[in-house]
Every structure is written in structure tokens, then in C-alpha cells.
Design a protein around this motif. Structure first.
Motif, PDB file in Angstrom:
ATOM      1  N   LYS A  51       0.857  -1.184   0.000  1.00  0.00           N
ATOM      2  CA  LYS A  51       0.000   0.000   0.000  1.00  0.00           C
ATOM      3  C   LYS A  51       0.892   1.232   0.000  1.00  0.00           C
ATOM      4  O   LYS A  51       1.606   1.487   0.977  1.00  0.00           O
ATOM      5  CB  LYS A  51      -0.926   0.007   1.217  1.00  0.00           C
ATOM      6  CG  LYS A  51      -1.959  -1.110   1.197  1.00  0.00           C
ATOM      7  CD  LYS A  51      -2.913  -0.985   2.370  1.00  0.00           C
ATOM      8  CE  LYS A  51      -3.993  -2.070   2.317  1.00  0.00           C
ATOM      9  NZ  LYS A  51      -4.957  -1.932   3.445  1.00  0.00           N
ATOM     10  N   VAL A  52       0.841   1.979  -1.097  1.00  0.00           N
ATOM     11  CA  VAL A  52       1.688   3.155  -1.271  1.00  0.00           C
ATOM     12  C   VAL A  52       0.795   4.397  -1.250  1.00  0.00           C
ATOM     13  O   VAL A  52      -0.189   4.466  -2.001  1.00  0.00           O
ATOM     14  CB  VAL A  52       2.484   3.097  -2.585  1.00  0.00           C
ATOM     15  CG1 VAL A  52       3.443   4.286  -2.672  1.00  0.00           C
ATOM     16  CG2 VAL A  52       3.254   1.783  -2.684  1.00  0.00           C
ATOM     17  N   ILE A  53       1.144   5.358  -0.408  1.00  0.00           N
ATOM     18  CA  ILE A  53       0.347   6.572  -0.267  1.00  0.00           C
ATOM     19  C   ILE A  53       1.171   7.766  -0.723  1.00  0.00           C
ATOM     20  O   ILE A  53       2.298   7.994  -0.239  1.00  0.00           O
ATOM     21  CB  ILE A  53      -0.093   6.785   1.192  1.00  0.00           C
ATOM     22  CG1 ILE A  53      -0.914   5.600   1.674  1.00  0.00           C
ATOM     23  CG2 ILE A  53      -0.899   8.073   1.322  1.00  0.00           C
ATOM     24  CD1 ILE A  53      -1.291   5.675   3.144  1.00  0.00           C
ATOM     25  N   ASN A  54       0.632   8.524  -1.642  1.00  0.00           N
ATOM     26  CA  ASN A  54       1.235   9.781  -2.084  1.00  0.00           C
ATOM     27  C   ASN A  54       0.683  10.898  -1.211  1.00  0.00           C
ATOM     28  O   ASN A  54      -0.486  11.274  -1.321  1.00  0.00           O
ATOM     29  CB  ASN A  54       0.902  10.025  -3.554  1.00  0.00           C
ATOM     30  CG  ASN A  54       1.400  11.386  -4.036  1.00  0.00           C
ATOM     31  OD1 ASN A  54       2.191  12.049  -3.366  1.00  0.00           O
ATOM     32  ND2 ASN A  54       0.919  11.801  -5.193  1.00  0.00           N
ATOM     33  N   LYS A  55       1.504  11.451  -0.338  1.00  0.00           N
ATOM     34  CA  LYS A  55       1.057  12.501   0.584  1.00  0.00           C
ATOM     35  C   LYS A  55       1.281  13.902   0.046  1.00  0.00           C
ATOM     36  O   LYS A  55       1.013  14.878   0.745  1.00  0.00           O
ATOM     37  CB  LYS A  55       1.779  12.351   1.936  1.00  0.00           C
ATOM     38  CG  LYS A  55       1.488  11.042   2.650  1.00  0.00           C
ATOM     39  CD  LYS A  55       2.209  10.990   3.983  1.00  0.00           C
ATOM     40  CE  LYS A  55       1.923   9.687   4.711  1.00  0.00           C
ATOM     41  NZ  LYS A  55       2.618   9.620   6.015  1.00  0.00           N
ATOM     42  N   THR A  56       1.764  14.023  -1.177  1.00  0.00           N
ATOM     43  CA  THR A  56       2.002  15.341  -1.755  1.00  0.00           C
ATOM     44  C   THR A  56       0.736  15.854  -2.421  1.00  0.00           C
ATOM     45  O   THR A  56      -0.263  15.144  -2.560  1.00  0.00           O
ATOM     46  CB  THR A  56       3.141  15.290  -2.786  1.00  0.00           C
ATOM     47  OG1 THR A  56       2.702  14.552  -3.940  1.00  0.00           O
ATOM     48  CG2 THR A  56       4.378  14.612  -2.198  1.00  0.00           C
ATOM     49  N   ALA A  57       0.785  17.109  -2.851  1.00  0.00           N
ATOM     50  CA  ALA A  57      -0.368  17.737  -3.495  1.00  0.00           C
ATOM     51  C   ALA A  57      -0.324  17.613  -5.013  1.00  0.00           C
ATOM     52  O   ALA A  57      -1.133  18.230  -5.709  1.00  0.00           O
ATOM     53  CB  ALA A  57      -0.435  19.220  -3.099  1.00  0.00           C
ATOM     54  N   THR A  58       0.620  16.804  -5.551  1.00  0.00           N
ATOM     55  CA  THR A  58       0.731  16.619  -7.005  1.00  0.00           C
ATOM     56  C   THR A  58       0.885  15.135  -7.313  1.00  0.00           C
ATOM     57  O   THR A  58       1.370  14.360  -6.476  1.00  0.00           O
ATOM     58  CB  THR A  58       1.951  17.375  -7.569  1.00  0.00           C
ATOM     59  OG1 THR A  58       3.146  16.905  -6.903  1.00  0.00           O
ATOM     60  CG2 THR A  58       1.813  18.876  -7.345  1.00  0.00           C
ATOM     61  N   PRO A  59       0.491  14.696  -8.513  1.00  0.00           N
ATOM     62  CA  PRO A  59       0.716  13.289  -8.893  1.00  0.00           C
ATOM     63  C   PRO A  59       2.212  12.989  -8.938  1.00  0.00           C
ATOM     64  O   PRO A  59       3.006  13.821  -9.373  1.00  0.00           O
ATOM     65  CB  PRO A  59       0.076  13.188 -10.283  1.00  0.00           C
ATOM     66  CG  PRO A  59      -0.842  14.363 -10.380  1.00  0.00           C
ATOM     67  CD  PRO A  59      -0.236  15.446  -9.552  1.00  0.00           C
ATOM     68  N   ARG A  60       2.603  11.782  -8.488  1.00  0.00           N
ATOM     69  CA  ARG A  60       4.012  11.427  -8.431  1.00  0.00           C
ATOM     70  C   ARG A  60       4.214  10.049  -9.058  1.00  0.00           C
ATOM     71  O   ARG A  60       3.345   9.183  -9.035  1.00  0.00           O
ATOM     72  CB  ARG A  60       4.529  11.401  -6.993  1.00  0.00           C
ATOM     73  CG  ARG A  60       4.223  12.623  -6.154  1.00  0.00           C
ATOM     74  CD  ARG A  60       4.795  13.887  -6.710  1.00  0.00           C
ATOM     75  NE  ARG A  60       6.253  13.843  -6.810  1.00  0.00           N
ATOM     76  CZ  ARG A  60       6.985  14.843  -7.291  1.00  0.00           C
ATOM     77  NH1 ARG A  60       6.381  15.940  -7.761  1.00  0.00           N
ATOM     78  NH2 ARG A  60       8.286  14.744  -7.334  1.00  0.00           N
ATOM     79  N   ARG A  61       5.429   9.859  -9.616  1.00  0.00           N
ATOM     80  CA  ARG A  61       5.840   8.572 -10.159  1.00  0.00           C
ATOM     81  C   ARG A  61       6.845   7.940  -9.198  1.00  0.00           C
ATOM     82  O   ARG A  61       7.804   8.591  -8.758  1.00  0.00           O
ATOM     83  CB  ARG A  61       6.479   8.757 -11.539  1.00  0.00           C
ATOM     84  CG  ARG A  61       6.926   7.435 -12.200  1.00  0.00           C
ATOM     85  CD  ARG A  61       7.601   7.706 -13.539  1.00  0.00           C
ATOM     86  NE  ARG A  61       6.661   8.340 -14.453  1.00  0.00           N
ATOM     87  CZ  ARG A  61       5.793   7.675 -15.213  1.00  0.00           C
ATOM     88  NH1 ARG A  61       5.754   6.352 -15.163  1.00  0.00           N
ATOM     89  NH2 ARG A  61       4.993   8.316 -16.024  1.00  0.00           N
ATOM     90  N   TYR A  62       6.636   6.649  -8.888  1.00  0.00           N
ATOM     91  CA  TYR A  62       7.470   5.969  -7.900  1.00  0.00           C
ATOM     92  C   TYR A  62       8.062   4.696  -8.488  1.00  0.00           C
ATOM     93  O   TYR A  62       7.484   4.070  -9.396  1.00  0.00           O
ATOM     94  CB  TYR A  62       6.651   5.613  -6.650  1.00  0.00           C
ATOM     95  CG  TYR A  62       6.070   6.802  -5.925  1.00  0.00           C
ATOM     96  CD1 TYR A  62       6.859   7.585  -5.093  1.00  0.00           C
ATOM     97  CD2 TYR A  62       4.730   7.141  -6.082  1.00  0.00           C
ATOM     98  CE1 TYR A  62       6.335   8.670  -4.431  1.00  0.00           C
ATOM     99  CE2 TYR A  62       4.190   8.228  -5.425  1.00  0.00           C
ATOM    100  CZ  TYR A  62       4.998   8.997  -4.606  1.00  0.00           C
ATOM    101  OH  TYR A  62       4.470  10.078  -3.957  1.00  0.00           O
ATOM    102  N   HIS A  63       9.220   4.321  -7.922  1.00  0.00           N
ATOM    103  CA  HIS A  63       9.899   3.074  -8.287  1.00  0.00           C
ATOM    104  C   HIS A  63       9.985   2.198  -7.041  1.00  0.00           C
ATOM    105  O   HIS A  63      10.326   2.661  -5.954  1.00  0.00           O
ATOM    106  CB  HIS A  63      11.301   3.362  -8.828  1.00  0.00           C
ATOM    107  CG  HIS A  63      12.100   2.122  -9.110  1.00  0.00           C
ATOM    108  ND1 HIS A  63      11.818   1.287 -10.163  1.00  0.00           N
ATOM    109  CD2 HIS A  63      13.152   1.565  -8.447  1.00  0.00           C
ATOM    110  CE1 HIS A  63      12.668   0.276 -10.156  1.00  0.00           C
ATOM    111  NE2 HIS A  63      13.495   0.420  -9.122  1.00  0.00           N
ATOM    112  N   LEU A  64       9.690   0.922  -7.210  1.00  0.00           N
ATOM    113  CA  LEU A  64       9.680  -0.029  -6.111  1.00  0.00           C
ATOM    114  C   LEU A  64      10.811  -1.026  -6.268  1.00  0.00           C
ATOM    115  O   LEU A  64      11.076  -1.511  -7.370  1.00  0.00           O
ATOM    116  CB  LEU A  64       8.337  -0.760  -6.070  1.00  0.00           C
ATOM    117  CG  LEU A  64       8.158  -1.817  -4.982  1.00  0.00           C
ATOM    118  CD1 LEU A  64       8.085  -1.168  -3.618  1.00  0.00           C
ATOM    119  CD2 LEU A  64       6.895  -2.632  -5.261  1.00  0.00           C
ATOM    120  N   ARG A  65      11.504  -1.370  -5.174  1.00  0.00           N
ATOM    121  CA  ARG A  65      12.587  -2.351  -5.233  1.00  0.00           C
ATOM    122  C   ARG A  65      12.793  -2.985  -3.852  1.00  0.00           C
ATOM    123  O   ARG A  65      12.259  -2.514  -2.845  1.00  0.00           O
ATOM    124  CB  ARG A  65      13.881  -1.691  -5.689  1.00  0.00           C
ATOM    125  CG  ARG A  65      14.408  -0.642  -4.733  1.00  0.00           C
ATOM    126  CD  ARG A  65      15.787  -0.179  -5.136  1.00  0.00           C
ATOM    127  NE  ARG A  65      16.291   0.833  -4.218  1.00  0.00           N
ATOM    128  CZ  ARG A  65      17.562   1.237  -4.175  1.00  0.00           C
ATOM    129  NH1 ARG A  65      18.453   0.689  -5.007  1.00  0.00           N
ATOM    130  NH2 ARG A  65      17.952   2.146  -3.311  1.00  0.00           N
TER     131      ARG A  65
END
Length: 456
Positions: A373-387
Motif C-alpha cells: 500500500k503506497v500513499i502519495n502525501k504530496t499535493a501533485t501526482p508522483r511517479r514511484y519506483h519499487l525495489r
């Protein structure tokens, strides 16, 4: 200046306050007005296409303008409540129950309801006469108008309060169209009734018998704490006199025994009896007494903000160990909260392991399933990488690139396979990392376990 209506005409346990004006009343109106504007107005503010302040119970997140807080951030709410408590302790040590008298919601709504009472039933003498009068059209109309205003204010309060937990515009539209859901309708009616009962019917009883603050405030008082107080050295002996007469020659002090300080008190106490638990520190008695002193040509301050030490002829000291201790603790906690907000991770990662212990995949490898479960707490859409971090001998299968909208949560199922044919342990630690592709400093790490059979 004395009240000409016999006390026996006053309804039992009823407090009818007198209309008055003064500096502290002006300050109280300013603080109460700010609280009312803040409470009723903030719910209608919008921010980037959503309600600016909203506790979204359905999605388990709290919006406050540009910031979005999740259950993982509720420790910050606890810290804020602790800071508010210490702030209350500090102001109490310095000036008694000024919070109760100027900014407490119970006091604010009570003063508002009392204003409605004066508007519909008149000033103190008129209300006492009305209470003693037999029921008729005039009394019925005035009482209905008063209780109608109370219910309208209660409804507005209940609707606004619920509007902080569910969007207020659809809530109001549903209420007006009589399509409000059962749960929302219950809570709106509940807080409407609570406001009506507490501010309209119970009033001072809430402060006297229900509020715990009145019970433990004495622990925070010391001999230098400022509170509304009567100066008996100057005021005694009490007695009526003509303006301009020599009171000292008559053996009288400055108190003319007009009882206005009692008539304006919302809890019905006599400040001349000394500091009392029922005193909420509203300073109405100070305003009333100062107006009498002005008319008599005496100096103000017979009733004023005084300390026990100053009443005994000493000087109140502002800087003292207890007050300094509270102030330092308060500043440290505020600084820590600000720092925590600045360092608050803007991405959150939680790992839930599948209930199944393990399985064998098509390549013959031992595999565990996880839900991230990944939560973006910023006010803009974000791209994330998982490893995986420091996971030699393991490989991550599944989508490792994801885009999450502003203030949203994404659930991502993944699997981890063990490359070795024979595990060295039945349970091994794993660390998952999610990192912002554009701002590598924004990252979060969560830990879990990998389970494998030893007797494979």
C-alpha cells in the motif's frame, strides 16, 4: 441601581443576566466572533477542487488545505492535542480561566444563545417578569421565537460539524431535499440537540458540573495567578451612598453594594465572596463594576484581574518558575511539531504479507505474495519506483513503476521469489523501498518476512 424586582419572582435555578458593555466584553465578542467565523466559514472553503478542510472517513484521510494526512500521521494529531493542553496549562497559570471566559465553545455558544434570549424576551427585568407571568399569547410567542432561534443555531452547528466529516455542500443539498441518509441525519440531529441542550438549557451547569477543567484548575493556580477578583481592602464596608458624598466619613468603602457584578455573571456567583470554582474568568463583573466606578467618580479596579499576592498588598510577578517551565516546554513541543511536519515522509509504504505461507512458482522457486500500500502525501501526482533493499538471493516480480494521484493510495500486489534451491532459514527479513523517480529524497522503507520450507 439595585434591581427592584423581588428575588422570589425569579424562576428557580434560573440566571437572568443584565445587559452591559465594557472593554472585556468587546474582547470577548472579538474572540467569540473569530471562533464562530472560523467554525462556520472554514467548512465552505474549497482547495484545488475539494473541500479545504475535510476528515474523509470513507478514504481514511484528513485534508487541511494543501496537506493530506493519513492514519499513519495521527501521531502528529496527538502531538497537537498535547501542545494545546500545555498551552491551556500555561495560560491558566498566568491568567486563570481566560480560555473558558473568552474562547471556550461552550461559553461562546452560551453567550450567543443569551443574545437570542435578550433579542426575543428583552433585558433582565423583562425576562424576570416574563418568567413569573402566566402563560399567554405574548409569553408563548416570545418563548417560541427564542427556542426557534436556538434550534436554528443548533441545526447550523450540527450541519457544520458533520460537514467536516462529509462534504458540506452535498450534505446541505440532501438535507434541503429531504434525502439525507440515516447515518448523516442521526449525527446532524444529535449535534443539533447537543448544542440546544448544552448552550440553551444547561448553560452554566456544564461549566459547574460537567467540565473537568473547573475541578483541576486550582492545581495550576498559584499566588501570582491573575483572575477576576474583588479588593475587600478598598471596597469594604459596603453600602449605598449619594454621588459626591464623603464615603470615608460614613465608614464606607468604594463598593456601593449595587449587585451589578452579580447580575451580569453568567454563572450567578458573587465575585465579592472570593475566588470560586464557578468563576469562568469572563470579566463581566469587571466591566459592570468599572461602569459603576465611573458614574460614582471613583477609580476603576475595585473588581479587576488581580492575584492573591496583590490582594494582600504585594506585587504580582509575571516571570516565575512554573510559568517559565510551561512556556519552555510549550516552545520545545511546538518546535518539535514544526520539525516533524517538515520531515514528514511524503510517501508512505505498508507491506501486508499474504496469509498463505509460501508457494512454488512455474520456475520451481519458492515464492511469497505481498500486498503493498503506497500513499502519495504530496499535493501533485508522483511517479514511484519499487525495489528490494539488500536482498541478495531474492527477486521481485510485479509492477515496479507506478503513478499515484495527489493525496491518493495505490494497492500493488507483488511476489518475491527465492533464487537459492535450499533456504538457510525458515524465515528471513525483507526490506521494500518505494522512491520518487523525480525526487530521490522522497522515499519510504517497510519491512516484512520471507517464509520458506527447510525440508524442501
Amino acid at each position: 441601581m439595585t434591581d427592584t424586582i423581588p428575588a422570589l419572582q425569579i424562576a428557580a435555578n434560573a440566571i437572568h443576566t443584565r445587559r452591559f458593555s465594557g472593554l472585556y466584553r468587546t474582547l470577548r465578542i472579538a474572540f467569540a466572533g473569530a471562533l464562530l467565523v472560523l467554525f462556520f466559514g472554514t467548512a465552505w472553503l474549497d482547495w484545488q477542487g475539494r473541500q479545504a478542510v475535510l476528515w474523509d472517513l470513507a478514504d481514511s484521510k484528513f485534508h487541511i488545505f494543501a496537506a493530506t494526512f493519513w492514519p499513519q500521521d495521527f501521531i502528529l494529531l496527538s502531538a497537537l492535542l498535547i501542545i494545546c493542553a500545555f498551552g491551556l496549562f500555561a495560560i491558566t497559570v498566568y491568567a486563570g480561566r481566560v480560555w473558558c471566559g473568552y474562547s471556550c465553545p461552550q461559553s461562546t455558544w452560551t453567550w450567543l444563545f443569551m443574545w437570542c434570549e435578550q433579542l426575543t424576551e428583552g433585558d433582565r427585568n423583562q425576562r424576570i417578569k416574563l418568567a413569573a407571568a402566566p402563560w399567554g399569547l405574548n409569553k408563548l410567542a416570545r418563548r417560541m421565537a427564542k427556542h426557534g432561534l436556538w434550534l436554528l443555531i443548533g441545526l447550523a452547528t450540527g450541519l457544520t460539524f458533520v460537514g467536516y466529516f462529509t462534504p458540506i455542500r452535498p450534505l446541505l443539498a440532501d438535507l434541503l431535499s429531504l434525502q439525507l441518509g440515516d447515518v448523516a441525519l442521526f449525527w446532524v440531529l444529535f449535534f443539533t440537540a447537543a448544542t440546544y441542550i448544552n448552550a440553551g438549557l444547561l448553560r452554566e451547569a456544564v461549566c459547574l458540573h460537567m467540565c473537568p477543567y473547573a475541578r483541576f484548575q486550582s492545581v495550576m493556580f498559584d499566588q501570582h495567578t491573575l483572575a477576576p477578583a474583588y479588593d475587600p481592602r478598598r471596597g469594604e464596608s459596603r453600602g449605598a451612598r449619594k454621588k459626591g458624598s464623603d464615603a470615608r466619613a460614613q465608614g464606607l468603602g468604594d463598593c456601593i453594594d449595587c449587585s451589578l457584578c452579580v447580575q451580569v455573571c453568567p454563572t450567578g456567583i458573587d465575585i465579592r465572596d472570593g475566588l470560586q470554582m464557578a468563576c469562568i474568568g469572563c470579566a463581566a463583573c469587571i466591566d459592570a463594576c468599572d461602569s459603576v466606578m465611573d458614574k460614582m467618580g471613583y477609580d476603576r479596579g475595585l473588581v479587576g484581574y488581580k492575584s492573591e499576592h496583590s490582594l494582600q498588598g504585594g506585587t504580582a510577578h509575571w516571570l516565575r518558575p512554573r510559568l517559565l517551565g510551561y512556556a519552555i516546554a510549550l516552545l520545545v513541543m511546538i518546535a518539535a511539531l514544526v520539525l516533524a511536519l517538515q520531515l514528514r515522509p511524503m510517501v508512505s509504504l505498508d507491506v501486508l504479507k499474504d496469509r498463505g505461507l509460501f508457494r512454488e512458482n512455474a520456475q520451481g522457486q519458492i515464492e511469497n505474495i505481498y500486498l503493498l500500500k503506497v500513499i502519495n502525501k504530496t499535493a501533485t501526482p508522483r511517479r514511484y519506483h519499487l525495489r528490494l533493499l539488500d536482498a541478495e538471493g531474492f527477486v521481485l516480480h510485479g509492477n515496479t513503476e507506478l503513478v499515484i494521484p495527489a493525496g491518493a493510495m495505490s494497492e500493488l500486489p507483488v511476489s518475491v521469489a527465492m533464487l537459492a534451491e535450499r533456504p538457510t532459514s525458515a524465515s528471513q527479513a525483507l526490506a521494500f523501498e518505494v522512491q520518487d523517480s523525480d525526487q530521490p529524497a522522497i522515499r519510504s522503507v517497510a519491512h516484512s518476512r520471507f517464509v520458506a520450507p527447510l525440508n524442501r
